[in-house]
Design a protein around this motif. Structure first.
Motif, PDB file in Angstrom:
ATOM      1  N   GLY A  25     -12.571  11.728  -9.799  1.00 31.51           N
ATOM      2  CA  GLY A  25     -13.250  10.540  -9.276  1.00 31.51           C
ATOM      3  C   GLY A  25     -12.436   9.818  -8.214  1.00 31.51           C
ATOM      4  O   GLY A  25     -12.439   8.589  -8.143  1.00 31.51           O
ATOM      5  N   LEU A  26     -11.727  10.588  -7.387  1.00 31.38           N
ATOM      6  CA  LEU A  26     -10.870   9.977  -6.364  1.00 31.38           C
ATOM      7  C   LEU A  26     -11.318  10.384  -4.962  1.00 31.38           C
ATOM      8  O   LEU A  26     -12.079  11.349  -4.798  1.00 31.38           O
ATOM      9  CB  LEU A  26      -9.414  10.435  -6.570  1.00 31.38           C
ATOM     10  N   CYS A  27     -10.832   9.654  -3.964  1.00 31.39           N
ATOM     11  CA  CYS A  27     -11.130  10.005  -2.582  1.00 31.39           C
ATOM     12  C   CYS A  27      -9.814  10.228  -1.841  1.00 31.39           C
ATOM     13  O   CYS A  27      -8.746   9.906  -2.364  1.00 31.39           O
ATOM     14  CB  CYS A  27     -11.924   8.889  -1.903  1.00 31.39           C
ATOM     15  N   ALA A  28      -9.902  10.782  -0.650  1.00 25.59           N
ATOM     16  CA  ALA A  28      -8.689  10.996   0.148  1.00 25.59           C
ATOM     17  C   ALA A  28      -9.030  10.916   1.626  1.00 25.59           C
ATOM     18  O   ALA A  28     -10.204  10.952   2.006  1.00 25.59           O
ATOM     19  CB  ALA A  28      -8.079  12.357  -0.175  1.00 25.59           C
ATOM     20  N   THR A  29      -7.980  10.790   2.427  1.00 23.76           N
ATOM     21  CA  THR A  29      -8.124  10.796   3.883  1.00 23.76           C
ATOM     22  C   THR A  29      -7.495  12.088   4.404  1.00 23.76           C
ATOM     23  O   THR A  29      -6.311  12.344   4.148  1.00 23.76           O
ATOM     24  CB  THR A  29      -7.430   9.562   4.499  1.00 23.76           C
ATOM     25  N   PHE A  30      -8.281  12.914   5.092  1.00 23.67           N
ATOM     26  CA  PHE A  30      -7.822  14.216   5.586  1.00 23.67           C
ATOM     27  C   PHE A  30      -7.565  14.128   7.089  1.00 23.67           C
ATOM     28  O   PHE A  30      -8.445  13.692   7.838  1.00 23.67           O
ATOM     29  CB  PHE A  30      -8.882  15.298   5.327  1.00 23.67           C
ATOM     30  N   PHE A  31      -6.366  14.538   7.516  1.00 23.76           N
ATOM     31  CA  PHE A  31      -6.034  14.523   8.943  1.00 23.76           C
ATOM     32  C   PHE A  31      -6.127  15.946   9.505  1.00 23.76           C
ATOM     33  O   PHE A  31      -5.429  16.850   9.025  1.00 23.76           O
ATOM     34  CB  PHE A  31      -4.633  13.947   9.151  1.00 23.76           C
ATOM     35  N   ILE A  32      -6.985  16.103  10.506  1.00 24.48           N
ATOM     36  CA  ILE A  32      -7.318  17.442  10.998  1.00 24.48           C
ATOM     37  C   ILE A  32      -6.677  17.740  12.360  1.00 24.48           C
ATOM     38  O   ILE A  32      -6.824  16.971  13.307  1.00 24.48           O
ATOM     39  CB  ILE A  32      -8.857  17.585  11.148  1.00 24.48           C
ATOM     40  N   THR A  33      -5.994  18.871  12.440  1.00 27.17           N
ATOM     41  CA  THR A  33      -5.474  19.385  13.713  1.00 27.17           C
ATOM     42  C   THR A  33      -6.585  20.238  14.303  1.00 27.17           C
ATOM     43  O   THR A  33      -6.851  21.345  13.836  1.00 27.17           O
ATOM     44  CB  THR A  33      -4.210  20.240  13.466  1.00 27.17           C
ATOM     45  N   LEU A  75       0.856  -1.183   0.000  1.00 27.47           N
ATOM     46  CA  LEU A  75       0.000   0.000   0.000  1.00 27.47           C
ATOM     47  C   LEU A  75       0.898   1.242   0.000  1.00 27.47           C
ATOM     48  O   LEU A  75       1.749   1.404   0.874  1.00 27.47           O
ATOM     49  CB  LEU A  75      -0.887  -0.003   1.253  1.00 27.47           C
ATOM     50  N   THR A  76       0.694   2.090  -0.986  1.00 22.96           N
ATOM     51  CA  THR A  76       1.432   3.353  -1.053  1.00 22.96           C
ATOM     52  C   THR A  76       0.536   4.449  -0.479  1.00 22.96           C
ATOM     53  O   THR A  76      -0.613   4.581  -0.898  1.00 22.96           O
ATOM     54  CB  THR A  76       1.789   3.688  -2.515  1.00 22.96           C
ATOM     55  N   ALA A 127      -2.510  -0.667  -4.659  1.00 23.64           N
ATOM     56  CA  ALA A 127      -3.419   0.171  -3.871  1.00 23.64           C
ATOM     57  C   ALA A 127      -2.687   1.411  -3.351  1.00 23.64           C
ATOM     58  O   ALA A 127      -1.496   1.350  -3.014  1.00 23.64           O
ATOM     59  CB  ALA A 127      -3.972  -0.628  -2.699  1.00 23.64           C
ATOM     60  N   ALA A 128      -3.403   2.516  -3.304  1.00 27.43           N
ATOM     61  CA  ALA A 128      -2.817   3.756  -2.775  1.00 27.43           C
ATOM     62  C   ALA A 128      -3.865   4.528  -1.988  1.00 27.43           C
ATOM     63  O   ALA A 128      -5.066   4.412  -2.236  1.00 27.43           O
ATOM     64  CB  ALA A 128      -2.288   4.626  -3.905  1.00 27.43           C
ATOM     65  N   VAL A 129      -3.375   5.298  -1.023  1.00 33.06           N
ATOM     66  CA  VAL A 129      -4.231   6.202  -0.256  1.00 33.06           C
ATOM     67  C   VAL A 129      -3.642   7.607  -0.397  1.00 33.06           C
ATOM     68  O   VAL A 129      -2.436   7.785  -0.273  1.00 33.06           O
ATOM     69  CB  VAL A 129      -4.270   5.790   1.242  1.00 33.06           C
ATOM     70  N   TYR A 174      -2.631   3.636  -9.996  1.00 37.15           N
ATOM     71  CA  TYR A 174      -3.026   3.061  -8.701  1.00 37.15           C
ATOM     72  C   TYR A 174      -4.542   2.885  -8.576  1.00 37.15           C
ATOM     73  O   TYR A 174      -5.314   3.540  -9.267  1.00 37.15           O
ATOM     74  CB  TYR A 174      -2.592   3.985  -7.555  1.00 37.15           C
ATOM     75  N   GLN A 175      -4.908   2.056  -7.605  1.00 36.96           N
ATOM     76  CA  GLN A 175      -6.307   1.956  -7.177  1.00 36.96           C
ATOM     77  C   GLN A 175      -6.398   2.747  -5.877  1.00 36.96           C
ATOM     78  O   GLN A 175      -5.845   2.335  -4.852  1.00 36.96           O
ATOM     79  CB  GLN A 175      -6.667   0.502  -6.888  1.00 36.96           C
ATOM     80  N   VAL A 176      -7.058   3.861  -5.925  1.00 38.73           N
ATOM     81  CA  VAL A 176      -7.076   4.758  -4.762  1.00 38.73           C
ATOM     82  C   VAL A 176      -8.229   4.421  -3.820  1.00 38.73           C
ATOM     83  O   VAL A 176      -9.380   4.277  -4.238  1.00 38.73           O
ATOM     84  CB  VAL A 176      -7.161   6.235  -5.214  1.00 38.73           C
TER      85      VAL A 176
END
Ligand SMILES: [Zn+2]
Length: 324
Positions: free
Chosen positions: A102-110, A21-22, A78-80, A57-59
């Protein structure tokens, strides 16, 4: 002779590990020419990179990648895509471009940014860059710094951010307050995501993870403070989203320097299921690496260099990437 681009593509395709996983890291994105206090990738470059990522990649979101890996169903290549901190460019530029591709992402919030409207780095940058125009020199902690041009102010903001990064939350807040007093710039322009924007993005399939409350270097804090930073950010996001938050990103993210096994245990105890570092490399066993996942920072703007940078960093186990 084979062109550099084709050579990179071939090398990239042949060495890319099928079962790894990248995880890619991004921070700020802004349109070309827009003045930003902190370095930002242009929207054009980001959009180009998304097209390349989509091609190779497959995101997935981190939650989906983790679940699939646990079931032995992680797809090949696979990638995130992760985006750290939570500034409002996430909503204005990153989110629309992700949707366009057409992609998604993971957002890290402070999470302190939700109330404050910005984080300590922006407060420093704003205090210096927005100092009165007739301010030629800035006296701070008994040293005089030239601030007579925009360039000198930008440089000083960067120097100060680097200087104050490795302080405790309390020491850093004191220094930021002194700096604001020295320049007379007290206002804070809102540059952070609004709760409603976060909810809208989550509804559209984006994942949200916690990134502490104040973005401390966990190694510098007392255990009680570190634990509070980890747990409170999770709780605040869960309140906002009305759903469980299972991913955490260690602030700054270098294992052994910014956090260690002690903090990994705190993150596990707090109920997270995955945690990402800024240690470069790919993740060949997500189940065993779940609380110290590696990430890569793809900044180069040509396709060949982009792929080469991914290839290099995913084949390294550790190194000195710059986390925020
Ligand atoms: Zn960060």
């Amino acid at each position: 002779m084979m062109p550099f681009f084709l050579k990179c593509t071939q090398q990239f395709m042949s060495k890319r590990s099928e079962n790894a996983l990248t995880i890619l890291t991004y921070h700020r994105v802004a349109p070309e020419g827009q003045i930003t206090y902190l370095p930002a990738l242009s929207t054009e470059a980001f959009s180009r990179q998304l097209a390349w990522i989509k091609r190779y990649y497959q995101v997935l979101t981190l939650a989906d990648a983790g679940r699939m890996a646990a079931e032995g169903q992680l797809p090949e290549h696979a990638a995130v895509i992760t985006v750290d901190d939570g500034y409002d460019d996430c909503f204005h530029y990153i989110f629309p471009l992700l949707q366009q591709h057409g992609l998604c992402a993971t957002f890290f919030i402070t999470t302190a940014g939700l109330e404050q409207g910005q984080l300590w780095e922006e407060q420093i940058a704003e205090a210096i860059i927005d100092a009165p125009l007739d301010c030629q020199q800035l006296r701070f902690n008994t040293t005089d710094y030239p601030v007579h041009t925009f360039a000198t102010r930008l440089r000083l903001a960067k120097t100060m951010i680097d200087k104050l990064k490795y302080l405790t939350i309390e020491q850093r807040e004191q220094q930021v307050a002194s700096l604001r007093q020295a320049t007379g710039v007290r206002h804070s322009s809102r540059q952070f995501l609004q709760p409603e924007q976060i909810r809208q993005m989550a509804k559209a399939g984006m994942e949200f993870g916690a990134h502490s409350v104040h973005h401390p270097i966990l190694m510098l804090e007392q255990d009680a403070v570190a634990e509070q930073e980890i747990r409170r950010s999770k709780h605040q996001l869960e309140q906002l989203l009305q759903q469980e938050v299972i991913s955490f990103a260690y602030p700054n993210g270098q294992y052994g320097r910014d956090f260690d096994d002690h903090h990994i245990a705190m993150v596990k105890q707090a109920g997270f299921r995955y945690a990402v570092s800024t240690v470069p490399g790919s993740n060949t066993d997500i189940n065993s690496q779940a609380f110290c996942l590696h990430r890569v920072s793809p900044w180069p703007t040509s396709q060949s260099r982009f792929m080469l940078s991914l290839l290099r960093s995913t084949q390294r186990d550790a190194g000195g990437s710059n986390g925020y």
